[in-house]
Scaffold this active site. Structure first.
Site, PDB file in Angstrom:
ATOM      1  N   ASP A   1       9.519  -8.767   3.132  1.00 49.49           N
ATOM      2  CA  ASP A   1       9.280  -8.862   1.690  1.00 49.49           C
ATOM      3  C   ASP A   1       9.866  -7.691   0.920  1.00 49.49           C
ATOM      4  O   ASP A   1       9.778  -6.534   1.328  1.00 49.49           O
ATOM      5  CB  ASP A   1       7.785  -8.957   1.398  1.00 49.49           C
TER       6      ASP A   1
ATOM      7  N   HIS B   1       3.856   1.380  -8.795  1.00 51.22           N
ATOM      8  CA  HIS B   1       4.989   2.281  -9.026  1.00 51.22           C
ATOM      9  C   HIS B   1       4.521   3.452  -9.880  1.00 51.22           C
ATOM     10  O   HIS B   1       3.713   3.263 -10.796  1.00 51.22           O
ATOM     11  CB  HIS B   1       6.127   1.563  -9.755  1.00 51.22           C
TER      12      HIS B   1
ATOM     13  N   ASN C   1       9.694  -9.073  -9.280  1.00 54.61           N
ATOM     14  CA  ASN C   1      10.482  -9.892  -8.360  1.00 54.61           C
ATOM     15  C   ASN C   1       9.531 -10.780  -7.554  1.00 54.61           C
ATOM     16  O   ASN C   1       8.691 -10.248  -6.831  1.00 54.61           O
ATOM     17  CB  ASN C   1      11.265  -8.973  -7.410  1.00 54.61           C
TER      18      ASN C   1
ATOM     19  N   ASP D   1       0.593  -9.681  -4.585  1.00 56.09           N
ATOM     20  CA  ASP D   1       1.859  -8.931  -4.578  1.00 56.09           C
ATOM     21  C   ASP D   1       1.681  -7.614  -5.331  1.00 56.09           C
ATOM     22  O   ASP D   1       2.549  -7.181  -6.098  1.00 56.09           O
ATOM     23  CB  ASP D   1       3.009  -9.749  -5.158  1.00 56.09           C
TER      24      ASP D   1
ATOM     25  N   LEU E   1       0.820  -1.212   0.000  1.00 56.51           N
ATOM     26  CA  LEU E   1       0.000   0.000   0.000  1.00 56.51           C
ATOM     27  C   LEU E   1       0.859   1.270   0.000  1.00 56.51           C
ATOM     28  O   LEU E   1       0.337   2.365  -0.164  1.00 56.51           O
ATOM     29  CB  LEU E   1      -0.959   0.006   1.201  1.00 56.51           C
ATOM     30  N   ARG E   2       2.169   1.119   0.215  1.00 56.42           N
ATOM     31  CA  ARG E   2       3.166   2.194   0.048  1.00 56.42           C
ATOM     32  C   ARG E   2       3.111   3.331   1.077  1.00 56.42           C
ATOM     33  O   ARG E   2       4.019   4.146   1.121  1.00 56.42           O
ATOM     34  CB  ARG E   2       3.083   2.797  -1.359  1.00 56.42           C
TER      35      ARG E   2
ATOM     36  N   HIS F   1      10.379 -13.975   1.715  1.00 58.37           N
ATOM     37  CA  HIS F   1      10.689 -13.613   0.323  1.00 58.37           C
ATOM     38  C   HIS F   1      11.944 -14.410  -0.036  1.00 58.37           C
ATOM     39  O   HIS F   1      13.050 -14.038   0.356  1.00 58.37           O
ATOM     40  CB  HIS F   1      10.935 -12.097   0.250  1.00 58.37           C
TER      41      HIS F   1
END
Length: 428
Positions: free
Chosen positions: A150, A307, A276, A303, A59-60, A177
């Site tokens: 992660d 961006h 990734n 995931d 969610l940044r 991860h």
């Protein structure tokens, strides 16, 4: 809150039934139901699922609000049929203290589009050197039970062992991860024929598989739970299958993009395909589908990695890794798993709602569609076909690998505790 009558929906893809929502709860499930003053939704032919649960969302917020916020991310989640998401810890600052996880949890409460359950970092600053405040995060208002670095691997075996031992005390789980850092230095895509032909640094399957092998053995040794994030190779499937056959307490997830896309797409040099772990081969994709169908892989997790445009609109080597996925996940699963005959809709409900809620110890989500249960529900028009247009996304970011691709299925309604967050395919 008003009453809502969903009429003629196929509950978990089965026979058509009516579902009456009264307030925050499912009041009744049956045929020919009626309720005075209820809002009626004619759902003939549509599939009714429990609200979806995503165990792996970025969610940044805090720190990268240019790519996503808790508000925009939960709006995207609701649009995709989700009623709960687990927010990964790689924010700025990192969610490695009670204070930060409580901030994310409260932002989720305020957004109102879906429930947000923070994931705590395993190590301070995601640096892999020192355990973070695992106990304090669990005891906080956010009640954290899932911990992950992660974006980075907990590559130190001693640190990983200590984390597994620590979370065992309160029934927590470490989500790994799996990426051996030395084996992936300078890696740009899957190591194989395509990487050799393009001259891009290869990301070997063994970099993932070696960490999974180590960590299932550590989990067995300490008697704790380990969850494998975004499993991506046929070899990883075999290791998890072996671990489960030994009775090791391991669960695993696969992303929608690893169920559909292959490294052949990297030939375009379009950085929207840079992710990734990287997109793998057709053989890997088929092994992942089979493993999801037979239960070796427990769940689908998006995931969702938003961006901003400038982080993807650049040369491949400089581009950020990741794809948005909340708004397309169910459609990709319908195409790759349901329409291929590998799963029925009850199987989808298990892998996208029931099981992720169980793994994350999330109460009141991933519950049966039956009387007395919380009214967290998703209604899907499975006959719909449409071309993906990111301009219509609720997410703040547009980095989808499916732009211009036709996908099946559309979420028409999402209900969070009886309140519609999506109506007729649009955010309420």
């Amino acid at each position: 809150m008003s009453k809502i009558l969903i009429r003629g929906a196929k509950v978990l893809g089965g026979e058509a039934q009516d579902v009456l929502i009264d307030g925050e709860t499912i009041a009744e499930v049956g045929r020919n139901l009626s309720a005075e003053g209820a809002t009626v939704i004619e759902a003939e032919g549509q599939v009714l699922l429990p609200g979806l649960v995503d165990l792996h969302t970025h969610l940044r917020e805090p720190g990268r609000e240019d790519s996503e916020t808790v508000l925009t991310g939960t709006r995207a989640a609701a649009s995709g049929g989700y009623t709960a998401v687990f927010a990964m810890a790689n924010t700025f600052p990192v969610a490695d203290t009670a204070g930060v996880v409580e901030q994310v949890w409260r932002l989720g409460k305020e957004s109102g589009y879906c429930d947000v359950q923070p994931i705590g970092a395993v190590t301070v600053g995601l640096e892999g050197k020192q355990l973070s405040e695992l106990g304090a995060m669990h005891e906080s208002a956010a009640r954290v039970t899932v911990f992950s670095d992660d974006g980075k691997c907990v590559d130190d075996a001693v640190i990983m062992r200590r984390a597994l031992e620590y979370v065992k005390a309160f029934g927590g789980v470490v989500a790994q991860h799996a990426q051996e850092p030395r084996l992936t230095e300078g890696a740009q895509m899957n190591e194989g024929i395509v990487s050799a032909e393009l001259g891009l640094g290869g990301w070997p399957a063994v970099a993932e598989e070696s960490i999974i092998a180590r960590d299932v053995l550590l989990a067995e040794h300490v008697g704790s739970r380990v969850h494998i994030c975004h499993l991506s190779t046929a070899g990883s499937v075999e290791i998890v299958r072996w671990a489960k056959s030994r009775g090791i307490d391991v669960t695993a997830e696969v992303t929608p993009h690893h169920l559909l896309l292959t490294d052949e797409l990297v030939r375009s040099y379009n950085a929207v395909y840079k992710v990734n772990p990287p997109l793998r081969t057709e053989r890997d994709v088929m092994a992942l589908r089979e493993a999801l169908a037979d239960g070796t892989i427990d769940i689908v997790a998006t995931d969702h990695a938003p961006h901003p445009h400038e982080d993807k609109d650049c040369e491949w080597a400089a581009a950020a890794m990741g794809m948005v996925g909340l708004e397309t996940a169910l459609s990709v699963v319908q195409q790759t798993m349901v329409e291929t005959g590998l799963l029925d809709w009850a199987g989808v409900a298990e892998r996208m709602s029931f099981a992720p809620a169980r793994i994350g110890s999330l109460e009141n989500h991933g519950r049966p569609v039956s009387a007395g249960e919380p009214a967290n529900l998703t209604l899907v028009d499975t006959s719909y076909r449409g071309v993906v247009d990111p301009a219509h996304f609720a997410s703040r970011s547009r980095n989808t690998p499916y732009e211009g691709r036709e996908l099946p299925g559309r979420v028409t309604h999402t209900f969070l505790r009886g309140r519609a967050t999506v109506v007729d395919g649009k955010l309420a």
